[in-house]
Design an enzyme around this catalytic site. Structure first.
Site, short mmCIF file in Angstrom:
data_model
loop_
_atom_site.label_atom_id
_atom_site.label_comp_id
_atom_site.label_asym_id
_atom_site.label_seq_id
_atom_site.Cartn_x
_atom_site.Cartn_y
_atom_site.Cartn_z
N HIS A 77 41.84 27.95 43.33
CA HIS A 77 40.80 28.12 44.34
C HIS A 77 41.12 27.33 45.61
O HIS A 77 40.23 26.98 46.38
CB HIS A 77 39.41 27.73 43.82
CG HIS A 77 39.03 28.44 42.57
ND1 HIS A 77 38.20 27.89 41.61
CD2 HIS A 77 39.38 29.66 42.09
CE1 HIS A 77 38.07 28.74 40.61
NE2 HIS A 77 38.77 29.82 40.89
N GLU A 126 35.61 38.97 39.83
CA GLU A 126 35.31 38.01 38.76
C GLU A 126 34.79 36.69 39.31
O GLU A 126 33.91 36.06 38.73
CB GLU A 126 36.57 37.76 37.93
CG GLU A 126 36.36 36.83 36.73
CD GLU A 126 36.68 35.37 37.01
OE1 GLU A 126 36.51 34.54 36.11
OE2 GLU A 126 37.13 35.06 38.15
N ASP A 174 43.29 35.03 31.61
CA ASP A 174 42.88 34.43 32.87
C ASP A 174 43.54 33.06 32.98
O ASP A 174 43.11 32.10 32.33
CB ASP A 174 41.35 34.29 32.90
CG ASP A 174 40.84 33.84 34.26
OD1 ASP A 174 41.66 33.43 35.11
OD2 ASP A 174 39.61 33.88 34.48
N HIS A 178 41.21 39.29 35.57
CA HIS A 178 40.69 39.61 36.90
C HIS A 178 41.80 39.59 37.94
O HIS A 178 42.76 38.81 37.85
CB HIS A 178 39.55 38.67 37.29
CG HIS A 178 39.93 37.25 37.57
ND1 HIS A 178 40.24 36.81 38.83
CD2 HIS A 178 40.01 36.17 36.77
CE1 HIS A 178 40.51 35.52 38.80
NE2 HIS A 178 40.39 35.10 37.56
#
Length: 556
Positions: free
Chosen positions: A375, A270, A298, A218
């Site tokens: 994140h 994603e 990933d 992604h």
């Protein structure tokens, strides 16, 4: 992934003002039991607003034995669901978004009962010479440069402007790598419900083109606290895209000719339910495509475990996983292979698996030892030691996978690229760099400020017209050898080329002579251009066009 000391206040705000059932069709979500219970206990309002038919719930329960739940939620709650699960779980996602309830049930059915046709795939290791030569050509520096470029964007969120720009940069860069290679095409795949496209490079097979090998990852990123915050996503998942990009580079620069078709993919969206890959995998299924193998990359650059590769054992194909382990044992025997579990819907391999295709995902670490900076604003290359050494291992494994799955149709061993008939000067040697109009790149000093100008008359051979490009692509003037040629960001309305402090890690200082033009690695579709006397006789950068002012060569 888990983010400490974060409250749910922002999520409550994100949910306020949402409409009720009936305003628009629901978003159909399949979610594993762990995530389902977390939401029911901590944020039950996420799962309110639509009634799900009991018959659908019963049908899904019969398939998944209670391991997966189906929920119909308001579409505007999907982002809040994604943020909440990123905050509460030590892994990505945990849910998949589907267009319809039937699509959700079909996907889960394939996840738990994959089609028998998968068993017919023949896993044979036979490309020894080709694989060994190609994996020897992989370079850490190339992977590192791509990670740096992608992580410079404020974010690559699927609804953001920079998310679209990043996807287009990948498309342009893959196109540049492909060049005029026969049978290779690159395109963006648009999605109806958001702006960010996916990117697909297709390399047509020469003998059995209907058989398809997919390698993907992604391209989006997210900040799990707030989507407006910076999300460089260096590991998640610039590292995966960079690893794929290195496989492309190595294959294109060789004489590799695949028997089967290869598709390299960068998936959009994603982080919000595998949406880009779900659409693409479903399209392949609806078209009856014969996808014989899928490799998902990933997060490849955080070395958090003793194992070098950790094959995800759930929602993947066991036979293909064993094949990948054998590839590592044969071609990379010094590296250790382990296994880990990542749960339902944790990455794009699940989209292919749920549509009945054999998929695998080698991961950078055990999931309980994975990168805790993803994140967040901290997901940078510096958090991974400032290098791409771990991702390099994955590029070698992925190259072996693609070559052994697609097979080589040509005769003989891979040959090195043809030498450039007009090569760059060796490091430390300086020459004149002239345009097709007979003018030479030079330096003009004005009131203590140094700028770049192309001389308007004949090339004089003065020191101010002597240049060198080193092995890193840095352009040095003999007049000021400690300075480097820099491309200023054209998106800010500045399209000049200037001198400044040399910083090899910055792609806007990296140049290469390509087919008689000099392009910039940060913006590969922009080329060094002399704008001529009419425009003040200066040199900057511009998009590719037919003009002798954009053609450059080293004078002998």
């Amino acid at each position: 992934m888990l983010i400490k000391n974060i409250s749910a206040i922002a999520l409550v705000g994100a949910l306020s003002g949402l409409g009720f059932a009936g305003e628009q069709p629901p978003a159909w979500i399949t979610v594993d039991d762990e995530a389902y219970q977390l939401v029911k206990e901590g944020m039950p309002s996420l799962f309110t607003g639509y009634e799900t038919e009991q018959g659908l719930i019963d049908r899904l329960a019969n398939i998944s034995q209670g391991k997966v739940h189906i929920v119909a939620i308001h579409p505007k709650k999907v982002t809040a669901l994604s943020l909440y699960l990123h905050m509460k779980q030590k892994r990505c996602g945990g849910f998949i978004q589907h267009e319809t309830a039937e699509a959700a049930i079909s996907g889960v059915a394939n996840a738990f009962n994959p089609p028998a046709s998968i068993a017919a795939i023949n896993y044979q290791i036979s490309e020894d010479d080709m694989v060994r030569k190609l994996i020897g050509q992989t370079k850490e520096s190339s992977i590192r440069e791509t990670i740096q470029q992608l992580s410079r964007y404020h974010d690559r969120y699927y609804k953001s402007k920079t998310g679209v720009e990043a996807a287009n940069w990948i498309k342009d860069y893959w196109q540049k790598l492909a060049g005029d290679k026969t049978g290779v095409s690159v395109k963006t795949v648009d999605h109806n419900d958001w702006q960010q496209p996916s990117v697909v490079m297709t390399w047509q097979g020469s003998e059995t083109p209907d058989e398809i090998v997919v390698i993907g990852g992604h391209l989006d990123s997210i900040n799990g606290r707030n989507i407006s915050l910076k999300a460089p996503g260096a590991d998640d998942n610039a590292s995966g895209i960079a690893t794929i990009t290195e496989v492309i580079r190595v294959l294109v620069e060789s004489n590799f000719k695949p028997k089967k078709t290869i598709k390299f993919m960068g998936y959009a969206a994603e982080e919000v339910g595998l949406r880009g890959s779900s659409e693409i995998a479903r399209q392949h299924k609806n078209q009856g495509a014969k996808v014989v193998g899928v490799l998902q990359l990933d997060m490849t650059n955080y070395n958090g475990s003793q194992d070098d590769f950790n094959l995800v054992s759930d929602y993947t194909n066991d036979r293909q996983n064993k094949f990948i382990a054998e590839l590592s044992k044969k071609y990379l025997p010094q590296l250790k292979v382990g296994y880990t579990r990542c749960g339902y819907g944790c990455s794009d391999h699940a989209s292919w698996h749920n549509n009945g295709f054999p998929a695998s995902m080698p991961f950078e670490a055990k999931f309980n030892q994975s990168n805790r900076s993803i994140h967040t604003e901290r997901d940078t290359l510096d958090q991974m030691g400032g290098n791409a050494n771990h991702a390099l291992k994955f590029s070698k494994l992925a190259t072996a996978f693609v070559v052994e799955m697609a097979k080589h149709a040509g005769n003989g061993n891979p040959q090195p690229p043809k030498p450039d008939p007009n090569p760059n000067p060796d490091d430390g040697k300086y020459k004149q760099l002239s345009t097709g109009k007979g003018t030479c790149l030079g330096i003009l000093s004005d009131s203590g400020k140094t700028g770049i100008r192309a001389s308007s008359g004949d090339c004089t051979g003065a020191t101010s017209q002597l240049w060198s490009i080193d092995s890193k692509g840095l352009v040095h003037p003999k007049h000021a050898p400690n300075k480097c040629l820099i491309m200023r960001n054209w998106k800010k309305g500045v399209n000049t080329a200037e001198l400044g402090e040399c910083k090899a890690e910055q792609l806007n200082q990296r140049w290469q002579l390509d087919g008689g033009r000099i392009n910039n690695l940060a913006y590969p579709n922009f080329y060094l251009t002399h704008f001529g006397r009419y425009y003040g006789d200066w040199t900057g950068v511009w998009k590719k066009y037919k003009s002798d002012y954009q053609k450059w060569s080293w004078k002998k």
